[in-house]
Structure formats: C-alpha cells, structure tokens
Design a protein around this motif. Structure first.
Motif, mmCIF file in Angstrom:
data_model
loop_
_atom_site.group_PDB
_atom_site.id
_atom_site.type_symbol
_atom_site.label_atom_id
_atom_site.label_comp_id
_atom_site.label_asym_id
_atom_site.label_seq_id
_atom_site.Cartn_x
_atom_site.Cartn_y
_atom_site.Cartn_z
ATOM 1 N N ASP A 178 0.660 -1.321 0.024
ATOM 2 C CA ASP A 178 0.009 0.128 0.069
ATOM 3 C C ASP A 178 0.977 1.212 -0.112
ATOM 4 O O ASP A 178 0.567 2.178 -0.511
ATOM 5 C CB ASP A 178 -1.026 -0.014 1.238
ATOM 6 C CG ASP A 178 -1.775 1.115 1.238
ATOM 7 O OD1 ASP A 178 -2.388 1.202 0.081
ATOM 8 O OD2 ASP A 178 -2.396 1.714 2.364
ATOM 9 N N ALA A 179 1.902 1.152 0.843
ATOM 10 C CA ALA A 179 2.834 2.586 0.879
ATOM 11 C C ALA A 179 3.529 2.681 -0.484
ATOM 12 O O ALA A 179 3.805 3.619 -0.945
ATOM 13 C CB ALA A 179 3.952 2.166 1.983
ATOM 14 N N ILE A 180 3.908 1.407 -1.109
ATOM 15 C CA ILE A 180 4.787 1.574 -2.358
ATOM 16 C C ILE A 180 3.552 2.092 -3.398
ATOM 17 O O ILE A 180 4.259 3.125 -4.293
ATOM 18 C CB ILE A 180 5.089 0.266 -2.734
ATOM 19 C CG1 ILE A 180 6.365 -0.183 -1.939
ATOM 20 C CG2 ILE A 180 5.813 0.129 -4.082
ATOM 21 C CD1 ILE A 180 6.661 -1.721 -1.908
ATOM 22 N N ASP A 181 2.460 1.551 -3.369
ATOM 23 C CA ASP A 181 1.521 2.119 -4.470
ATOM 24 C C ASP A 181 1.287 3.592 -4.183
ATOM 25 O O ASP A 181 1.040 4.376 -5.209
ATOM 26 C CB ASP A 181 0.115 1.496 -4.215
ATOM 27 C CG ASP A 181 0.239 -0.060 -4.668
ATOM 28 O OD1 ASP A 181 1.361 -0.376 -5.352
ATOM 29 O OD2 ASP A 181 -0.356 -1.114 -4.382
ATOM 30 N N PHE A 182 1.267 3.952 -2.932
ATOM 31 C CA PHE A 182 0.829 5.600 -2.820
ATOM 32 C C PHE A 182 2.019 6.419 -3.074
ATOM 33 O O PHE A 182 1.917 7.608 -3.339
ATOM 34 C CB PHE A 182 0.167 5.512 -1.369
ATOM 35 C CG PHE A 182 -0.362 7.172 -1.093
ATOM 36 C CD1 PHE A 182 -1.820 7.099 -1.730
ATOM 37 C CD2 PHE A 182 0.229 7.944 -0.445
ATOM 38 C CE1 PHE A 182 -2.486 8.647 -1.638
ATOM 39 C CE2 PHE A 182 -0.392 9.153 -0.376
ATOM 40 C CZ PHE A 182 -1.581 9.333 -1.049
ATOM 41 N N GLY A 183 3.185 5.708 -2.594
ATOM 42 C CA GLY A 183 4.286 6.604 -2.629
ATOM 43 C C GLY A 183 5.026 6.967 -1.405
ATOM 44 O O GLY A 183 6.109 7.317 -1.242
#
Lengths: 318, 430
Positions: free
Chosen positions: B424-429
């Motif tokens: 989720d963090a990777i997808d959001f940045g």
C-alpha cells in the motif's frame, strides 16, 4: 476632589517636541509608538513561532514534501490517504480513550485529592501538598524509567504484588489490552497532583459560611458536596476540564518515553497517540505534508471538542 | 668585505622568500566527520599522525562530532539549507531515507569506481546495504555477523549440547529447558530482529532492483515458516519475549541472564561490547560464543543486524575526504587496526584471516578464541538490499510481532499484513 493643572503647564507637557536633527524623539510621535514597541516582542514571537508555522502547516497539508526540493502539489491526497490509514485511526481511538480516562477518572480523582488536602482534620497539610506536586517537577524520562521497572512483566514490583495476593501477573507493556492502562497509570501519577492544586485553589475560595449555613439547615456531607462544592467550583471545573481535554488529545511524552524509541506506540500500536503518530510520520519519515494533514485534523478535533465542552458546561452552569 | 656582506644578505633574503613560498604552499584543509558513536572518532584519532605524515603539504583541522541519530539531523539540516559534513557515519537503518528523492546521489559521492576491483575483497552483503540504483555510497564499519552467546555451565548442568539448528533449539526448549522456565533465546518486537532470522533462512524483502519481493512465491512461504517458528518458540518458552527498549536497556535481560532464566542469545558481534559485557560484568568467564543455529531447510550460516557505513559528501574537499576514508577503512591492515582498537569485526576477507583477528582471545568468554568463530562465519553473511520503503515493511513487522508472540495473529496473517501495508505504501508513494 480633582486637581486641575494650569493650562499653560498642561500644554507644555503635551506639546510635541520637534527633533531638530531627525533623531527619534521622546515626544508625542515616540509616545504614540512606545506601547506598540513594548508589546511587539510578544507579537513578533507569536507570529514567527505560532501563526506562521500554523499557516504554513495548513498549506503544507496539500503538498507532498520531504524538506528537500520543490514541494509537490498533492491536492487532497494526504487526506485521502489519512482516511484509509488504519494506524491513524488506531491512534485516534487510543487518544479518545486517553481523553475519556483523563476527564472521567483523573479529574474526579484530583477533586477528591483536593478535598482531602483541604480537610480541616488533615495534619502536615503543606507536606502533603508538596508531595502531591512533586511529580510535576520530576523529569519525565526518570519517571518513565522507574515506571518501566514497576511495570516489568518478569521482575516488576506491580506484578510481584499481584502474584503475592494470588492474582495473575499482567504484561503491562507487552499486552495490547493492558498498555493503555499502563500509560494512564503514569499519567495519573504525574498529573493528578497538579489538577488537585487547581481544585484546591477553588475549594479555598468557597466561604465556610456556606457550609455552616447548609449544616444548620440539616444538609449532610453528600448534599453539601453536590449543592455547595460543585456549583461553587464551576469555573474551576470548566477550566480544568478544558486543559485536561486539550492535554489528553495532545498526549505525547508520557507514552513516548514509557515505550521508548524502539516501539513508541507500544505493542501493535496499542498505546500510540495522535501526536506520536504525527511525530513519527513528520520527523521519522520526513513526510511533512502528511504530518501537517494529521496536525490539521487534530487541530479541528480539539477546536470542535472545546466548543462542545464550553457549550455543555455553560448549560451546566445555567 | 662589502661584497661578502651583500652576498650574505642576498642569500638570507632568497632563503626567506623560499620559506615564505613554502609556508604559503601549505594547503589548509578542514575535514569534518559526524557520527553517532565515539568509537569511530577514537579510531580516526588513533591514526591521525600516520595520516598526516602521508600529507606533509597539507595542514589539517578536524571537525569530528558526535551527534545522536546524526543521519536524521543531517537530513533536517539539508532541508534547512545547511551543508553536510565531509564524512557522514550513516547507520544502515537510516539509509532508506537517503534513497528517497535521490538524496544520497545528489549530495554524496558515488564510491563504486573508487572502490573498483576491491569490491570482491569484502563481504558483499556489507556493500549492498549502502547501494542505490546499483552504485555504492558508503563503506561499512563492521561485519555485524551474528553468533550465539550462551552460558556453557547451564548446558553442561542439563547434559545437553549447544543447538546447531533452530529446530534443535525448539526441541531443547520443548523437552529440557521450557518446563524449567529457562529460555534459550530472545524474541523482540523489531522488524530488524525478524529480518535477521528471515535473511538467514534465505529470504529477501527487496531484490537488487529494489522491487518488493517479500510477498512473492519464494519469500512468502519462507516468511511464514520463520513466523511460525517464532510463534512456537515463544509459546513453549524457548524464546524469552522482551519488548521495545527493554531489549537494549533496563533490567529485564541482565536479570534474566543472572537468574538463569535466559541462557543464550543470538545477536551480532556488537552485542558483546554494547550490551552483554557492560550489563553483566560479574559474569565474566561464564559466557562463550558459538556459530548461530542454522535453518535445516537451508539458508546462510549466520546473519546480520545493524551496521554503520561512512559516506563522502560532494564538495570541494571530496577527494581528500575519500582519501581519508580509504586510508582508514579499506585494506586489510586498516581493518585489523580498527578491530584491535574498537573491536569492529573486519569486512575484508584477508583481515578476517589475519592472526591478530582470528586468534583473538577474550577473557570474558573464558579465554575462548572468539576471533576464529567470527572468522569462520565471515563468508556466510547474507546479501540483502535496501529500499526507500524498507522502513514501512520493518514498521509493519515490528508493530505486529507482539500479536504473533501472543498467538492472536496467525503466521500467515502476520506475513500478509506486512505485505499489504508495505505494498500500500509503495503504491501510494509513502
């Protein structure tokens, strides 16, 4: 009786002194600015360290910025992320618990403590008052170290006591169900004394004659408490409840030092407060925009709850 | 006579001019080095005379500073427009923040070509943790290989051998020590601690390109296997749970050591000087070290946790700063000297086998030749990779470990939760 000055003397006092060389005069021009000069340090500091950072944080909440390079305009994405951030909501729940506990457990405790300290039959009053106030002037870090030893699962005094009376030991700092109570234990010890001092000041301002009259009318202790003490303490209760609520919503150092830097929110973030979360995202992860969004929501929360509290207590006063 | 006097004056004048020229030719350099640990400064200072003798034409001034969590302070300084020091001691856990927005590449020197062929002379896993987009930006200070610290007398008392595999340890905990309330190792709620075991099993969180691979078909089963092991080891008392800062300070672990509640602890080399010896000085002679237990299913002979790499800042003094770092950190002799002074185990293979290292005897460990134990593990250090999102993963793991310990989360749920949060963090940045 008033004494009037001769007109010529009054004029000579009020007459503007015109500087001949352009230097700052102590005359009317200077006098006009003098009050502003005197109050300006506060406003300069207020602007630099409160108004400007607040406004900057408000704007920053709409940007993605790590402190380097150009901030990226993020529209409402920080807030969208926040709305589906389970750790943020856990921090909100924990903080609501801290606030409720502070208002409904710690405040009444402080009032009871103040009444005990105000009792006529109490010996060594000054000594007791100093003792109850001592936690306020004790280093938070030192207190946290001692409490961590007290709460220790294996070798802590609290568990030793529980086991000595046949109860099961509690993993105060390891069990997600227990950690919030561990934080509140520390908060009770640190802050009840200070709140009691506020209440004590209020109690001492209630005239004895009210209690004497009530006693003559046949009122018992409970009636005197509810019909004289509480109504007389309304302004103090309002003041204390507002500062307790704001303080609890902004709780940071107590859980931070109790759990330590390794896991500042406690096990599974069960003790994480909103401000701790803001700190970890802002300072730890350098997500200044995201942390600003957290800060803005916290500010709105405090503002709204304070308004509600004022309304409720005003109603209570009426 | 007059001619002679004139000549003498001329010679004197020329000599004076020469001297003046020499003095003005002395270059002045101020070298700044910031770190969180006094030990590094002690080591630098111990070799300053040697260093200055190599540069007679330069007058050095040193600005060595000890700053807690200096890697974060430097980032804050950069945000405020401050300059970075010539040399920065960058703890490996702080490195991911330097990968974000390319800070490491923008402000620090790419050391890859400067290191050159010497790369292969050092444990590779100690380079990869300071690599960004395939380039190396810092030189590690210590191997940080893990060993098993244990109390031999207790093992002898129970008539059992030190476990060589994790499965053996679990069995010993189940049948011999657990029922007696004695634990063989520590479990703590740190993502680094889990990663230490997971890396040893052969798992990867991120691959060389920085891709998140913890959830792929190779790594997810390994992670579940390790998580399942941890849960069982905590449940039967093999692992002694210590949470948060109590793992590093406080009374819990030293008391458990002394009372015989905890008779072993797998930790890296630095655990000895930071935490074991200072906390239980009176137990000198009662401890030994052994290679750590290994996983029967495969993996590495040891594992790692921690480390501090030194990076060189871009700037007018970057060349001399690199020379300084090269002199202090590269080459077998430098690493042996560093080990002798501040006990940081070499990352250089030749230095590991130097008798001054491999034959090191330590009285705290009953005169055991501990150097040979570390040396035997030197080539078994796992290789793992950094990512800007490593802290997201590490936090997710650390947050949920207590739920794994107390059984309220299954190993599968524990691993999947970490995958979900990190992805989720990777997808959001972020």
């Amino acid at each position: 009786m008033s004494v009037s000055q001769p007109a010529s003397q009054a004029e000579s006092v009020q007459a503007p002194v015109q500087p001949s060389d352009g230097r700052l005069s102590t005359g009317a021009g200077g006098a006009r600015f003098a009050p502003y000069m005197f109050i300006s340090p506060f406003f300069i500091i207020f602007f630099l360290f409160f108004l400007f950072p607040t406004a900057f944080a408000l704007v920053l909440g709409f940007f993605n910025w790590r402190g380097l390079g150009q901030p990226e305009f993020f529209e409402l994405r920080n807030y969208e992320r926040l709305m589906r951030d389970p750790i943020f909501f856990q921090a909100v729940q924990n903080t609501v618990f801290y606030t409720g506990f502070s208002l409904f457990i710690i405040m009444p405790l402080a009032l009871l403590e103040a009444m005990a300290l105000n009792a006529k039959i109490l010996w060594f009053k000054t000594l007791w008052r100093i003792l109850y106030f001592a936690p306020i002037v004790t280093s938070t870090v030192a207190v946290a170290i001692v409490f961590r030893m007290l709460y220790n699962r294996e070798f802590g005094l609290i568990n030793e006591f529980l086991m000595s009376i046949g109860l099961t030991p509690v993993d105060w700092l390891g069990d997600p169900n227990a950690v919030k109570f561990a934080v509140m234990g520390l908060v009770v010890w640190r802050w009840t004394g200070l709140l009691a001092v506020y209440f004590l000041a209020g109690l001492q301002s209630i005239p004895d004659t009210l209690y004497e009259a009530a006693s003559i009318d046949g009122a018992n202790g409970i009636q005197r408490f509810f019909y004289i003490t509480i109504p007389s303490l309304r302004p103090v209760i309002l003041f204390v409840s507002v500062i307790v609520m704001i303080g609890a919503l902004q709780i940071f150092d107590d859980p931070q030092v109790l759990f330590g830097s390794g896991s500042p929110g406690g096990p599974a973030n069960a003790g994480l407060s909103i401000v701790q979360y803001l700190y970890s995202r802002g300072i730890g992860d350098l997500l200044y925009g995201y942390a600003s969004a957290v800060g803005l929501l916290l500010f709105i929360g405090i503002f709204v709850l304070s308004l509600v509290q004022f309304r409720l207590l005003r109603g209570f006063e009426d | 006579m007059k001619k002679g006097l004139l000549l003498l004056v001329l010679v004197f004048a020329v000599s004076l001019m020469g001297l003046t020229t020499f003095v003005s030719a002395q270059e002045e350099v101020t070298l700044s080095a910031w770190t969180h640990d006094q030990l590094y400064i002690d080591y630098f200072n111990s070799r300053i005379d040697e260093w200055e003798a190599m540069h007679p034409d330069i007058t050095f001034t040193y600005d060595f500073q000890i700053i807690p969590e200096v890697w974060d302070r430097v980032l804050e300084g950069l945000a405020a427009g401050e300059e970075v020091p010539d040399l920065l001691g960058l703890e490996q856990g702080g490195f991911p923040n330097y990968m974000k927005d390319g800070v490491i590449a923008n402000y620090f020197v790419d050391l890859t070509d400067l290191i050159g062929d010497r790369y292969d002379d050092y444990a590779e896993g100690r380079w990869t943790i300071y690599s960004y987009e395939g380039r190396v930006y810092a030189i590690e200070s210590s191997l940080t290989a893990s060993v098993y610290y244990y109390q031999p007398a207790v093992f002898e008392e129970y008539g059992v051998e030190v476990p060589e595999s994790w499965e053996e340890m679990l069995e010993l905990g189940e049948t011999v020590f657990g029922p007696e309330g004695v634990s063989l190792n520590v479990a703590t709620n740190s993502g680094n601690w889990f990663q230490m075991l997971f890396n040893q099993r052969g798992g990867d969180v991120f691959d060389e390109s920085g891709t998140f691979v913890f959830g792929d078909e190779t790594n997810r089963p390994l992670a579940i296997e390790v998580a399942d092991y941890i849960q069982r080891a905590v449940a039967n008392g093999t692992f002694f749970v210590v949470l948060g800062d109590d793992h590093w300070s406080g009374v819990t672990i030293p008391t458990a050591y002394r009372e015989g509640r905890l008779i072993g602890h797998m930790m890296p080399d630095w655990w000895s000087s930071c935490c074991l010896k200072p906390n239980v000085e009176e137990m000198a002679g009662e401890w030994r070290i052994a290679p750590p237990p290994t996983w029967e299913g495969g993996g590495y002979s040891t594992t790692v946790w921690g480390g501090t790499g030194w990076a060189v800042a871009k700037g007018e003094d970057q060349e001399i700063a690199w020379e300084f770092l090269e002199f202090m950190y590269l080459g077998a002799e430098s690493q042996v000297q560093r080990f002798e002074l501040i006990n940081m185990f070499p990352t250089n293979f030749e230095a590991m086998e130097d008798p001054r290292v491999s034959e090191l005897i330590d009285a705290f460990y009953g005169g055991q030749e501990i150097g040979s134990v570390y040396a035997s593990l030197g080539r078994g250090v796992p290789v793992w990779y950094q990512s800007p999102f490593r802290s997201n993963w590490s936090t997710a793991i650390g947050d949920n470990l207590p739920l794994l310990f107390d059984g309220s989360m299954t190993p599968e749920a524990f691993v999947d939760q970490a995958i979900s949060i990190t992805q989720d963090a990777i997808d959001f940045g972020f």
